[in-house]
Design a protein around this motif. Structure first.
Motif, PDB file in Angstrom:
ATOM      1  N   CYS A   1      -4.470  -0.824  10.642  1.00  0.00           N
ATOM      2  CA  CYS A   1      -4.191  -2.265  10.516  1.00  0.00           C
ATOM      3  C   CYS A   1      -4.385  -2.982  11.846  1.00  0.00           C
ATOM      4  CB  CYS A   1      -2.778  -2.484   9.996  1.00  0.00           C
ATOM      5  SG  CYS A   1      -2.510  -1.969   8.286  1.00  0.00           S
TER       6      CYS A   1
ATOM      7  N   GLY B   1       2.927  -0.949   4.355  1.00  0.00           N
ATOM      8  CA  GLY B   1       2.719   0.446   3.997  1.00  0.00           C
ATOM      9  C   GLY B   1       4.029   1.090   3.595  1.00  0.00           C
TER      10      GLY B   1
ATOM     11  N   LEU C   1       1.577   4.914   0.538  1.00  0.00           N
ATOM     12  CA  LEU C   1       0.832   5.801   1.428  1.00  0.00           C
ATOM     13  C   LEU C   1       1.080   7.270   1.124  1.00  0.00           C
ATOM     14  CD1 LEU C   1       1.542   3.941   4.796  1.00  0.00           C
ATOM     15  CD2 LEU C   1      -0.544   3.824   3.430  1.00  0.00           C
TER      16      LEU C   1
ATOM     17  N   GLU D   1       5.721  -1.155   8.183  1.00  0.00           N
ATOM     18  CA  GLU D   1       5.842   0.119   7.507  1.00  0.00           C
ATOM     19  C   GLU D   1       7.279   0.318   7.042  1.00  0.00           C
ATOM     20  OE1 GLU D   1       2.850  -0.640   9.769  1.00  0.00           O
ATOM     21  OE2 GLU D   1       4.481   0.190  10.987  1.00  0.00           O
TER      22      GLU D   1
ATOM     23  N   PHE E   1      -1.684   4.503   9.432  1.00  0.00           N
ATOM     24  CA  PHE E   1      -1.708   3.211   8.745  1.00  0.00           C
ATOM     25  C   PHE E   1      -1.603   2.067   9.757  1.00  0.00           C
ATOM     26  CE2 PHE E   1       0.871  -0.319   7.094  1.00  0.00           C
ATOM     27  CZ  PHE E   1       0.076  -0.751   6.046  1.00  0.00           C
TER      28      PHE E   1
ATOM     29  N   THR F   1      -5.904   1.638   2.437  1.00  0.00           N
ATOM     30  CA  THR F   1      -5.496   0.860   3.607  1.00  0.00           C
ATOM     31  C   THR F   1      -6.629  -0.032   4.094  1.00  0.00           C
ATOM     32  OG1 THR F   1      -3.943   2.584   4.293  1.00  0.00           O
ATOM     33  CG2 THR F   1      -4.626   1.004   5.967  1.00  0.00           C
TER      34      THR F   1
ATOM     35  N   CYS G   1      -6.576  -4.154   4.011  1.00  0.00           N
ATOM     36  CA  CYS G   1      -6.800  -4.978   5.203  1.00  0.00           C
ATOM     37  C   CYS G   1      -7.908  -5.996   4.957  1.00  0.00           C
ATOM     38  CB  CYS G   1      -7.140  -4.091   6.392  1.00  0.00           C
ATOM     39  SG  CYS G   1      -5.749  -3.125   7.033  1.00  0.00           S
TER      40      CYS G   1
ATOM     41  N   VAL H   1       0.850  -1.186   0.000  1.00  0.00           N
ATOM     42  CA  VAL H   1       0.000   0.000   0.000  1.00  0.00           C
ATOM     43  C   VAL H   1       0.891   1.243   0.000  1.00  0.00           C
ATOM     44  CG1 VAL H   1      -1.876   1.248   1.124  1.00  0.00           C
ATOM     45  CG2 VAL H   1      -1.746  -1.236   1.326  1.00  0.00           C
TER      46      VAL H   1
ATOM     47  N   HIS I   1       1.037  -6.317   9.621  1.00  0.00           N
ATOM     48  CA  HIS I   1       1.515  -5.187   8.815  1.00  0.00           C
ATOM     49  C   HIS I   1       2.931  -4.805   9.198  1.00  0.00           C
ATOM     50  CE1 HIS I   1       1.304  -2.201  12.124  1.00  0.00           C
ATOM     51  NE2 HIS I   1       0.336  -2.982  12.562  1.00  0.00           N
TER      52      HIS I   1
END
Length: 282
Positions: free
Chosen positions: A89, A39, A13, A98, A85, A23, A27, A11, A96
């Motif tokens: 999640c 993310g 962002l 990041e 984000f 987002t 999910c 994803v 998830h």
């Protein structure tokens, strides 16, 4: 053991509502496929530097200070994006992580996406949020070069996808989109419409029969069939499919639908329409 073909979802962002919607949709897909969502946030430092000063001025002390300040402000906003984000999640019990990278957003997203099974992104992108408040062209750039299927979503809060229109014209690229989508769709129960727009009615009939056979081979047996001799987007409107659809599936650069230098007239019209999610694949 999870045998789903979708294990990793990317994803990209930005601070927009489109990113929030992406987002939420990611999910939803991840939960159905028992997948992980990543993310990706890109700090567009080249954009910031070029916005503040021409290249020949970027070593001036005052310019350096201005760029440092702008970069810090952008990093703070990016941290907020990452935090939102992660909180989304977590609230949806989705695995998830990041990642923050620095550079040109389309290039870095494409580079990262090569080892993902799906990209979920907004129909409008605001990756240049540090210097602009209008949508950029990153989605088109991603679509033009990606090897990974893209699920592009509007900025409304995602409702369950029920009605899916599969646009198929018999080309390699529309076949690839159909194959990728069937793998995506396995955990879901959708209402399907097979759709073909072609001036040659016999070719349209043959294309639809081929697509129908493929769906049946994957235990999808209940679907409507629509053919038209109008252009694809006009046919979607006339048949009421555009308003009815929650998701439209299409190939990129397909022989009948795609005619221009980037993602083409059909896909571009769907993106410009902006009210329905799109599943796009080469």
């Amino acid at each position: 053991m999870n045998h789903s073909s979708i294990q990793r979802i990317l994803v990209p962002l930005d601070p927009s509502d489109y990113s929030t919607a992406a987002t939420l949709r990611a999910c939803d897909v991840a939960k159905a496929h028992y997948a992980q969502v990543e993310g990706l946030v890109v700090l567009d430092s080249p954009e910031i530097r070029s916005y503040i000063a021409p290249l020949e001025m970027q070593n001036w002390p005052a310019v350096i200070d201005a760029m440092s300040s702008a970069l810090e402000e952008a990093k703070e906003e990016i941290e907020d994006v990452e935090k939102r984000f992660a909180e989304t999640c977590d609230s949806l019990h989705t695995t998830h992580q990041e990642v923050l990278v620095e550079g040109l957003p389309p290039n870095l997203i494409l580079e990262a996406s090569a080892l993902f099974d799906l990209i979920v992104v907004g129909l409008r992108t605001f990756f240049h949020f540090e210097t602009r408040d209008t949508p950029g062209d990153s989605l088109v750039k991603i679509l033009d070069r990606t090897v990974t299927p893209v699920l592009a979503v509007p900025n409304s809060e995602p409702a369950p996808i029920k009605n899916v229109v599969v646009a198929y014209d018999g080309s390699f690229n529309s076949a690839r989109a159909l194959r990728d989508f069937v793998a995506f769709a396995k955990p879901f129960e959708f209402n399907y419409t097979l759709f073909c727009a072609d001036k040659d009615e016999e070719h349209a009939k043959h294309s639809i029969e081929s697509a129908a056979s493929y769906l049946r081979s994957h235990d999808i047996n209940d679907f409507d069939v629509v053919t038209s001799t109008d252009t694809a987007f006009e046919a979607l409107e006339k048949e009421g499919l555009l308003e009815k659809a929650d998701l439209i599936v299409s190939g990129i650069h397909s022989r009948k639908f795609i005619k221009d230098a980037f993602v083409g007239s059909f896909a571009t019209s769907l993106i410009d329409y902006g009210k329905v999610a799109l599943f796009l694949s080469h």
